[in-house]
Design an enzyme around this catalytic site. Structure first.
Site, mmCIF file in Angstrom:
data_model
loop_
_atom_site.group_PDB
_atom_site.id
_atom_site.type_symbol
_atom_site.label_atom_id
_atom_site.label_comp_id
_atom_site.label_asym_id
_atom_site.label_seq_id
_atom_site.Cartn_x
_atom_site.Cartn_y
_atom_site.Cartn_z
ATOM 1 N N GLY A 1 0.837 -1.193 0.000
ATOM 2 C CA GLY A 1 0.000 0.000 0.000
ATOM 3 C C GLY A 1 0.874 1.245 0.000
ATOM 4 C CE LYS A 2 5.420 4.966 -0.030
ATOM 5 N NZ LYS A 2 6.582 4.202 0.479
ATOM 6 N N GLY A 3 0.485 5.895 0.404
ATOM 7 C CA GLY A 3 -0.363 7.076 0.412
ATOM 8 C C GLY A 3 0.456 8.315 0.113
#
Ligand code: NAD
Length: 421
Positions: A110-112
């Site tokens: 995941g990444k933001g």
């Protein structure tokens, strides 16, 4: 002092998909599986208001992307940067999937990111932005779902705000919703240093494989933040000479080396590495091409490209940053007999100790720094050895080898789970 920005003309998502395609082709993955693994599972875009100190309201845009969850909850950092794009966050999320698989920890990718230059915001504005962003993405994050961590321009304080915001929503304290927290809130010993420490463990292994004595090595580090500055300190501690470091304001160089600890103190006082006594100022691109033995890119993507790869002189390129080298540059470095420790292996120490932090939070049982580092060293050296074995067996460079290992593991997990419904 001129601020130097390297234009992100190369699309990181395109790079990430091309790297995947190469591995998928070699692994002979089925068409269906390729289609699944080539795209993220979820992409959340949020536009959210923040009350600024002058009373005005500004609307910011942020993203949280979950690439593949077959092996466990999503895991990956949150980046604050003016150049953040959805494609960049997608690439970073996909790289997290492979990274967790290379080191064998039970997470997906995941990444933001939020489009913001945090240097332009006050501490109060940053807190407001962080709490509202955390609220907006709270519909998909959680200790069993998706666990953010620090990345470029975010840190333990950012994680503390996210942990508090999430805890207020659910009505109880939930430390395991983020990692990279302050130790006082359930953070892990060694997490702050973990990315650099893990990178140095892989550099030690690479040097052993290549017959290089680290005490005779000259090191250049691009980026002097969490990953880069601590990598410089740890490389100095193993006896290497730090000859150049850089940040967004420029780079400093001294052929017979300098003490990175003093540079850190200088940067804290002057907000720049430039001007450190006894060093000359060079550009960030000159730093990459310096006559040195080990180059540690620890800033942003697409720094080593077809345009400069032929001029890289370092024998080892240790990718503390995510995505610093393009596929074209990879081929050139390989042809020139350079040894690249690929990002998904080299900087996996960060997510590995994040995993330790998550386990400690869920168990309410905390480990000593020696225990953390011993476990980290074991995981990094094992992952390095498997990647090197694959590279030698298949006659491919280290990045392709790491991808072959990682993509196969994720493909196996995805196939075993089958297609729902
Ligand atoms: P950071 O914000 O602490 O530091 C980034 C540093 O890079 C700063 O010193 C900044 O001045 C410098 N920089 C930015 N643009 C630059 C440019 N164009 N040229 C030279 N220097 C530049 O961020 P960080 O957490 O150290 O992350 C750096 C890299 O490491 C990123 O690619 C990140 O994704 C990767 N990474 C970080 C972690 C982590 O745990 N923090 C884990 C894995 C990978």
């Amino acid at each position: 002092m001129a601020t130097q920005q390297i234009a992100p003309a190369i699309n990181a998502w395109d790079v990430a998909q091309r790297q995947f395609d190469l591995a998928a082709e070699r692994l002979n993955l089925s068409r269906g599986l390729r289609k699944v693994l080539r795209e993220p599972k979820r992409e959340l875009t949020v536009h959210f208001p923040v009350k600024m100190d002058d009373g005005s309201v500004q609307v910011f845009t942020g993203y949280r992307v979950q690439h593949n969850l077959s092996r466990g909850p999503a895991k990956g950092g949150i980046r604050y940067h003016q150049d953040v794009t959805l494609d960049e966050v997608k690439a970073l999320a996909m790289w997290m999937t492979w990274k967790c698989a290379v080191v064998g920890i039970p997470f997906g990718g995941g990444k933001g990111g939020v489009i913001v230059d945090p240097k332009q915001l006050s501490q109060r504005e940053l807190e407001g932005l962080t709490r509202r962003f955390a609220t907006e993405i709270s519909i998909i994050i959680g200790p069993e779902k998706d666990i953010p961590a620090p990345d470029v321009n975010t840190n333990a304080q950012t994680m503390a705000w996210i942990m508090d915001t999430y805890s207020m929503h659910v009505g109880y304290t939930s430390p395991a919703v983020v990692t990279g927290k302050p130790i006082a809130l359930g953070g892990s010993e060694g997490r702050n240093e973990a990315t650099a420490q893990g990178a140095v463990y892989t550099i030690v292994e690479a040097a052993r494989h290549l017959g290089m004595d680290l005490r005779n090595c000259r090191v250049a580090v691009q980026g002097f933040g969490n990953a880069g500055s601590i990598a410089a300190l740890l490389m100095a501690a193993v006896g290497s000479r730090i000859v150049a470091v850089s940040d967004t304001t420029g780079a400093i160089y001294k052929p017979d080396g300098f003490d990175p600890k003093s540079v850190l103190a200088w940067k804290q006082e002057h907000r720049s590495v430039v001007g450190f006594p006894g060093t000359s100022t060079i550009s960030n691109s000159e730093l990459l091409e310096l006559d040195c033995d080990i180059l540690i890119p620890a800033a942003l993507e697409n720094q080593i490209t077809a345009a400069n790869a032929d001029r890289i002189k370092a024998k080892i390129v240790a990718e503390a940053a995510n995505g610093p080298t393009t596929p074209e540059a990879d081929e050139i470095l390989h042809r020139n007999d350079k040894f690249v420790i690929p990002d998904i292996l080299c900087n996996a120490g960060g997510v590995t100790v994040s995993y330790f932090e998550w386990v400690q939070d869920l168990d309410r049982d905390f480990w000593t720094i020696d225990h953390v580092n011993e476990k980290l060293r074991a995981i990094m050296t094992r992952a390095f050895a498997s990647t090197l074995d694959m590279s030698l067996k298949e006659g491919v460079h280290m990045r392709t080898a790491a991808y072959l290992l990682a993509v196969q593991r994720v493909a196996d997990a995805t196939s075993l789970r089958g297609l729902y419904p």
